[in-house]
Scaffold this active site. Structure first.
Site, PDB file in Angstrom:
ATOM      1  N   ASP A  58      38.595  42.191  42.974  1.00 38.63           N
ATOM      2  CA  ASP A  58      38.608  43.012  41.769  1.00 38.63           C
ATOM      3  C   ASP A  58      37.919  44.309  42.115  1.00 38.63           C
ATOM      4  O   ASP A  58      36.842  44.309  42.680  1.00 38.63           O
ATOM      5  CB  ASP A  58      37.833  42.319  40.647  1.00 38.63           C
ATOM      6  CG  ASP A  58      38.618  41.135  40.099  1.00 38.63           C
ATOM      7  OD1 ASP A  58      39.815  41.034  40.423  1.00 38.63           O
ATOM      8  OD2 ASP A  58      38.036  40.330  39.366  1.00 38.63           O
TER       9      ASP A  58
ATOM     10  N   HIS B 248      33.505  47.454  39.979  1.00 41.59           N
ATOM     11  CA  HIS B 248      33.724  46.233  39.214  1.00 41.59           C
ATOM     12  C   HIS B 248      32.440  45.558  38.726  1.00 41.59           C
ATOM     13  O   HIS B 248      32.194  45.480  37.541  1.00 41.59           O
ATOM     14  CB  HIS B 248      34.575  45.250  40.021  1.00 41.59           C
ATOM     15  CG  HIS B 248      34.927  44.026  39.240  1.00 41.59           C
ATOM     16  ND1 HIS B 248      35.720  44.088  38.119  1.00 41.59           N
ATOM     17  CD2 HIS B 248      34.576  42.721  39.396  1.00 41.59           C
ATOM     18  CE1 HIS B 248      35.842  42.882  37.612  1.00 41.59           C
ATOM     19  NE2 HIS B 248      35.154  42.026  38.369  1.00 41.59           N
TER      20      HIS B 248
ATOM     21  N   HIS C 267      38.272  47.009  35.851  1.00 38.03           N
ATOM     22  CA  HIS C 267      39.347  46.775  36.808  1.00 38.03           C
ATOM     23  C   HIS C 267      40.123  48.078  36.914  1.00 38.03           C
ATOM     24  O   HIS C 267      40.163  48.846  35.969  1.00 38.03           O
ATOM     25  CB  HIS C 267      40.307  45.695  36.292  1.00 38.03           C
ATOM     26  CG  HIS C 267      39.739  44.319  36.338  1.00 38.03           C
ATOM     27  ND1 HIS C 267      39.848  43.516  37.436  1.00 38.03           N
ATOM     28  CD2 HIS C 267      39.059  43.612  35.410  1.00 38.03           C
ATOM     29  CE1 HIS C 267      39.255  42.358  37.181  1.00 38.03           C
ATOM     30  NE2 HIS C 267      38.768  42.391  35.961  1.00 38.03           N
TER      31      HIS C 267
ATOM     32  N   HIS D 166      46.474  38.380  41.875  1.00 39.96           N
ATOM     33  CA  HIS D 166      45.628  38.349  40.702  1.00 39.96           C
ATOM     34  C   HIS D 166      46.140  39.243  39.582  1.00 39.96           C
ATOM     35  O   HIS D 166      45.744  40.388  39.436  1.00 39.96           O
ATOM     36  CB  HIS D 166      44.197  38.745  41.063  1.00 39.96           C
ATOM     37  CG  HIS D 166      43.238  38.398  39.978  1.00 39.96           C
ATOM     38  ND1 HIS D 166      42.937  39.266  38.963  1.00 39.96           N
ATOM     39  CD2 HIS D 166      42.545  37.270  39.721  1.00 39.96           C
ATOM     40  CE1 HIS D 166      42.080  38.689  38.143  1.00 39.96           C
ATOM     41  NE2 HIS D 166      41.837  37.473  38.587  1.00 39.96           N
TER      42      HIS D 166
END
Lengths: 582, 736
Positions: free
Chosen positions: A85, A64, A302, A324
């Site tokens: 993430d 990420h 991602h 998320h």
């Protein structure tokens, strides 16, 4: 947080404070607040295990962005993985997210991209470099509006390497116009060890973040807008700032290109131009035609569905919590994952904000028996008694004497020495104690007369006025000691009474004695006459007479029955009067 | 039942020889460190020779020569195959040490113990760990966990903890309990009662002056020499303590605005500093903090000039200067050259910052009083010229010709002949060491007749013996034919769609080798130009000042003793340290630390299997529901009476509550310091004072410790106050 994250954190938040030029009251926080949080931050390196209150945690590389980490938290053997993430694809400078060695009980995983699938990285990079090369070779300019951190460094690496490999392009300048990105570069140049092997290999030759063909650009005044150029500028949404200024200048020329390298927020100009409208409104308010070509090439780091699915399949967590992600996207991901994991007994949840997820785990508590307690190996039916010591979530079982060896604790003991005033004779005391307690031994070896009560408490007669009580504290001994003290005090007060009168007192008692005996006998037998001169008493019960010679303790009576009764009565009276003589 | 543990020193026991120990844990063989001296004395490795192939894992704790010097050699020549475990900085800096050794030796002699490639291969076979990373061994070592912890002393310095079941073995040598500029202090003090602790006695007899005072003296001394127009030579290790010294000097130079040049002169100076820059997360909190808040990398050096060779160094502005040069032992490297050059000038200063290894020049110079004259043997590699060169070339060519012939037979490919020819070994001629007279080259090469025809050939071009005269190689490409024509390989015609990656790899290609540019250059010089080694003996009249200051960054004797008493291992093994120091520490520890203190000799296997017993039980819900824990610092303690239940299908024996708990003596848990108790009394308004170790409370009461034991004694006459005092005392303990 990791070292890199901490360094970037400071930059990012300070930058936010600087650009959010709102009134002081609306300010969420200021520089001072940031400095205060900096002191609170504990850094953790990847794989380093930390322990706080027995809860252990460590982190894995998450991909990420530089310094991104997935945390594994271990609470008494129950493990939770939080991915944050993450990205399972290795790119130019970052490692792919690591696969933990063991399956966690719960996996909290991001779902930004839901069921979408990314184009392969090679293809994206190719499209990107082709677009750039094409534009500049036609004399156009390339604008890359990008957030200062994360993808920006990746794109700069791609450009620098591409320029290196294509000498014909090397006369065309590349700029990155973001003061924040410039500051971040120092962080990228330092935390090389958090990056992938490729960068580390390069680093052994020279720092790959010392770009050869890319220069920083401070502001638009320092920019010489002649001929083709590539400029990466922030902000990514083209709301304002340098990227917008350049956009306004370049948007009408169809030779120019704008490459949007990732996710853009709804409602920004960047989002609007992705639909290639005919016209755009400049900052000045003018409406002009949009001739510039707009490309959307996502470099977002991602995980996409393929990665998420593969990650979860390898990890095999029995519980998955999706977080998320936009609600619809998350819903689709959840549905798809449920079908994917249909055969396995996997619980998949997607809680809303502020909704608590409760799960119950039954942890096994294992105790380790150590030291003297464990000298014999355990078998069924054995009694195990000892101290159970818990530290964090580990248990140890040990004998009290071993506490010092296995922990930083120690056992102590308290010896008490108490002096109690006592003026009576030691024999009296001994007598009383022997009456009251079961185990009273006379210690023969001591200098002064000493008694041992209950095996623990010693009573020593020291000097004429005091006895010393000495014992090692524990609840039972304390109780024994207290009762002994009470007894001594009582005894002392009685003997005080006796001693105060001296011998006269004793004589008086003798004189009184017969009266006492008389009155007691009256209460028992009714008709009792006292002959003070002869010191004798006559008891008359139902016509039978009995004479008691008080001095000689003799009883004269024809009826044996009565004689026995009186005998018993007298003995009792005697005991009551002289309890110690018995 | 228990885990069997044996320790066998292979080097560095009852002496200050390099560290190398064999640790066996249930048959799994760890090699703890693998050190050597700067003089590469092969006899030191005798004990290692026989065990090297049987080792299962190598744990390295520091990147310097005495901790890992022999690793590369053992890997290349002694059949050591095991995976090496170390921290990231030890890996990087360790390579720097070894590169520097190879390069500085190769520059002056025919060093053939190991090559740069050997260094790379040996270090490639490693696992790099982070501090506090619990690494579980696989395979033979299943069930064992190794964990590195911060040790101080050198960047990445490690204390190793090896855990198997209930046993904890700690290997901690050369740790530093003091926080320094670039390193945090060791965390050794956090360990409590490990089963076995292996530590060193190296510094047991040394004591250090306060750091501030020493730091100031250091700078003052250097400045005094510089102001008197003298040069300062600091012989240092390649990538070890020099980092600390650099920071110290940098900060003073910046503070006092000095302009004297400071140089770091090693073969790998650039890489060393570059690595240091990228290893901030391994350094002290203050360095991390300064980077975190201002992004100022402490190793972005403003005053230090990095020099790789004498040429760069000589280009520095003339006048007095400070030079950090490797090796610290003065046995090789630039430090030796500079010493010979500078020692004769009384204005100069040679400032040692660490004790020299046994038998080295540095050690001789550190003797008290310092020697006036030392004999130094300098060797030098000079390129061949004239007749010698011709003779050499001829020899080479003959050699190559025969080699190529073999190659051609072996494999046919367009690349093989020249590739093989260039990389053929270049035998270099060694001259015999001359007598006392310096200068002059002794040793000659046999000259041979040179066939003129061959002279036109350039290096790397070889003529096949099958031809009459020299010709370019010709390879026939035989192709197969079938009914459709020539058989082709489709691979040859495929368009690569990974063009993207190409420019990247093309950029990489020339440097794909892990080596530094400088390494390549140096090697190129050595390999390409035929040269020979000339050995000269110099008599150096030592006129310059010699001084030793302790910047070794090791805990001193007193702190070592304190730390050991605190850690209180159940068994203690002492290694590395002069016989005197070892014996001193052994006696001290027997008295104050633990009964089982061992100091095995080289080759002697010491069994340190602990006699502790342990078993595990499962605490059942029923038992735990009736247990009442009391909190005590980090611990929670409870008394339990349990009964072992029957074993279920598998797993551990369950512990059930006992129906008939036997009575037990109550236990007071807690450790009360009288001073703390005094404070407590003060808060309760009771006057208390110490008098001769006895705490006098109020008018007539006393609390004291009886004869050094854990027992407290409370004394006083019977009164209300007595019970009040007793209650307060009880409140400091837990009664179970």
């Amino acid at each position: 947080m990791t070292h890199a994250t901490k360094a970037i954190y400071k930059l990012l938040l300070s930058d936010f404070v600087k650009i959010s030029k709102v009134s002081v009251d609306d300010m969420l926080y200021d520089e001072h607040d940031i400095a205060r949080t900096m002191e609170k931050i504990e850094v953790i390196d990847f794989h380093q295990t930390m322990e706080v209150n027995g809860i252990r945690f460590w982190c894995y590389t998450a991909g990420h962005v530089l310094g991104a980490a997935m945390f594994m938290v271990d609470i008494a053997g129950m493990r939770v993985l939080y991915t944050g993430d993450y990205s399972c694809e290795e790119d130019r400078h970052l490692r792919a997210a690591e696969m933990p060695h063991f399956s966690p009980d719960v996996c909290i995983i991001e779902s930004t991209y839901g069921v979408q699938i990314h184009q392969p990285r090679i293809m994206r990079e190719r499209r990107f470099t082709d677009t750039v090369a094409q534009t500049v070779s036609q004399g156009g300019k390339v604008l890359i509006p990008a957030f200062a951190l994360g993808r920006a460094q990746e794109l700069l690496l791609i450009l620098d390497e591409y320029w290196e490999a294509h000498p014909e392009l090397q006369h065309i300048p590349i700029y990155y116009a973001s003061p924040l990105a410039k500051k971040c570069m120092a962080v990228y140049q330092t935390y090389i060890n958090a990056m992938n092997d490729r960068i580390q290999k390069q680093f052994e030759v020279s720092n790959p973040f010392d770009f050869k063909h890319i220069q920083p650009l401070k502001n638009i005044d320092g920019f010489d807008d002649i001929g083709p150029a590539v400029v990466m500028a922030s902000p990514g949404g083209l709301q304002s700032g340098l990227s917008r200024q350049l956009f306004d200048i370049w948007c009408q020329d169809k030779k120019n290109s704008c490459i949007i390298p990732g996710y853009v927020v709804e409602g920004t100009l960047a989002k609007a131009i992705m639909n290639e409208p005919k016209e755009v409104t400049l900052l000045s308010g003018l409406v002009v035609p949009l001739n510039m070509r707009v490309h959307y090439i996502s470099f977002s780091a991602h995980a996409d569905f393929t990665q998420t699915n593969a990650f979860l399949h390898e990890l095999r967590p029995p519980n998955i919590i999706l977080v998320h992600g936009e609600a619809n996207e998350m819903g689709r991901l959840k549905a798809k994952l449920i079908t994917q994991f249909a055969e396995q007994n996997v619980k998949i949840l997607s809680p809303k904000n502020c909704q608590t997820v409760e799960m119950f785990f039954k942890g096994e508590k294992i105790a380790k028996a150590v030291g003297r307690l464990a000298e014999k190996s355990a078998k069924e039916g054995d009694i195990v008694s000892g101290l159970l010591v818990r530290k964090g979530f580990t248990y140890q079982l040990m004998a009290p004497d071993d506490l010092h060896s296995f922990t930083q604790l120690s056992t102590g003991s308290v010896m008490q020495r108490q002096s109690v005033p006592y003026k009576g004779t030691f024999t009296v005391l001994r007598h009383r104690l022997q009456q009251m307690y079961e185990q009273v031994e006379v210690v023969t070896k001591a200098d002064s007369p000493t008694l041992k009560v209950h095996g623990n408490l010693t009573v020593t007669h020291e000097g004429a006025d005091y006895v010393i009580l000495q014992w090692v504290s524990d609840p039972i001994s304390d109780m024994v000691a207290d009762s002994v003290v009470a007894m001594i005090l009582k005894l002392d007060s009685q003997s005080m009474f006796a001693v105060g009168g001296g011998r006269a007192k004793e004589a008086r008692l003798e004189k009184e004695e017969i009266k006492i005996v008389h009155s007691l006998l009256v209460s028992l037998f009714g008709d009792v006459t006292l002959d003070e001169e002869h010191q004798s008493l006559t008891v008359n019960v139902d016509g039978i007479e009995a004479t008691i010679d008080h001095v000689k303790r003799g009883i004269e009576c024809k009826d044996e029955n009565l004689k026995d009764r009186i005998k018993v009565a007298l003995r009792r009276i005697q005991t009551a009067l002289y309890p110690l003589d018995a | 039942m228990g885990t069997s543990v044996q320790v066998t020193p292979l080097s560095g026991a009852h002496s200050e020889a390099p560290l190398c120990y064999l640790l066996q844990v249930d048959g799994f063989r760890f090699l703890l460190d693998c050190g050597w001296t700067d003089s590469f004395d092969l006899s030191l490795l005798e004990p290692l020779k026989s065990v090297a192939p049987t080792i299962d894992a190598v744990l390295l704790s520091y990147p310097d020569t005495i901790h890992l010097g022999a690793f590369t050699y053992a890997f290349a020549k002694l059949g050591l195959q095991a995976t090496m475990y170390c921290t990231l900085p030890v890996h990087h800096m360790g390579q720097m040490y070894m590169y520097d050794h190879v390069l500085s030796r190769k520059a002056v002699s025919n060093f053939d113990l190991f090559t740069l490639d050997d260094v790379d291969t040996s270090f490639a076979n490693s696992v790099q760990l982070k501090y506090q990373q619990h690494y579980q061994l696989q395979g033979k070592g299943e069930g064992m966990t190794i964990t590195p912890y911060a040790a101080g002393h050198l960047l990445g310095g490690t204390i190793w903890k090896i855990t198997k079941d209930t046993e904890e073995i700690i290997y901690a040598v050369d740790f530093n309990h003091r926080k320094e500029r670039h390193l945090n202090k060791t965390v050794l003090e956090n360990f409590v009662r490990p089963a076995v602790l292996i530590t060193d006695a190296y510094n047991a007899l040394n004591n250090q002056p306060p750091r501030k005072q020493r730091d100031q003296e250091f700078i003052d001394m250097i400045l005094k020499v510089l102001r008197a127009e003298g040069n300062v030579l600091l012989p240092v290790e390649t990538a070890g303590r020099v980092l600390e010294l650099i920071l110290h000097l940098e900060s003073n130079w910046a503070h006092q605005r000095l302009s004297y040049p400071v140089a770091l002169l090693t073969n790998v100076s650039y890489s060393t500093v570059e690595f240091a820059k990228s290893l901030l997360e391994w350094m002290s909190d203050s360095i991390a903090r300064s980077f975190g808040s201002s992004r100022e990398n402490s190793f972005l050096l403003k005053y230090l000039k990095l020099c790789h060779d004498r040429k760069e160094f000589d280009e520095l502005p003339s006048g007095p200067k400070v030079v950090f040069a490797s090796m610290a032992s003065l046995e090789g490297g630039f430090a030796r050259d500079l010493f010979v050059e500078w020692a004769t000038d009384s204005r100069n200063l040679v400032l040692f910052t660490e004790r020299g290894q046994m038998g080295t020049l540095a050690k001789k110079l550190q003797a008290e009083p310092p020697p006036k004259i030392v004999k130094v043997t300098m060797s030098q590699k000079i390129p061949l010229t004239g007749e010698e060169l011709q003779a050499y070339e001829l020899e080479q060519r003959l050699k190559m010709a025969t080699e190529t012939e073999v190659d051609l037979v072996e494999e046919v490919g367009p690349n093989s002949p020249e590739a093989k020819a260039v990389t053929g070994p270049l035998p270099l001629t060694v001259a015999e060491p001359g007598g006392g007279v310096p200068l002059g080259v002794e040793g000659s090469l046999a000259t041979n007749e040179i066939p003129s025809q061959r002279q036109i050939l350039i290096d790397g071009f070889t003529a096949s013996d099958k031809t009459a005269g020299p010709m370019f190689p010709l390879y026939e490409n035989p192709s197969d034919w079938d009914e459709y024509g020539e058989v082709i390989n489709p691979e040859d015609y495929r368009v690569e769609d990974t063009e993207m990656m190409d420019y990247q790899s093309s950029q990489q290609a020339p440097v794909a080798d892990v080596e530094d540019n400088t390494d390549q250059e140096a090697e190129a010089i050595l390999a390409d130009r035929p040269s020979k080694v000339v050995v000269k003996d110099y008599t150096v009249y030592v006129k310059c000042a010699l001084y030793y200051m302790d910047f070794e960054g090791r805990s001193d004797g007193r702190s070592i003793k304190n730390i050991l008493a605190h850690v209180a291992p159940i068994k203690l093994v002492l290694v590395h340290g002069s016989a005197e120091a070892t014996e001193h520490l052994r006696q001290h520890c027997v008295k104050n630390v633990c009964r089982d203190v061992y100091a095995p000799r080289i080759g002697e296997t010491q069994d340190v299997t602990s006699d502790l017993c342990a078993y595990k039980v499962r605490l059942t819900e029923r038992l735990m529901s009736s247990v009442l824990f009391r909190k005590l610092g980090d611990y929670e303690v409870a008394w339990i009476d349990g009964e072992i239940g029957s074993q279920e299908s598998e797993g551990m024996l369950p512990l059930l509550p006992s129906e008939t708990p036997p009575p037990h003596k109550s236990v007071f848990v807690g450790d009360l310091r009288l001073a703390d108790f005094k404070q407590l009394l003060a808060t309760k308004g009771i006057q208390a004072e110490f008098a001769g170790g006895v705490l006098r409370c109020g008018d007539a009461f006393a609390v004291r410790r009886s004869g050094g034991s854990q027992q407290l004694v409370i004394e006083g006459p019977l009164s209300e106050e007595y019970y009040k005092l007793r209650d307060l005392l009880y409140s400091q303990f837990y009664m179970l």
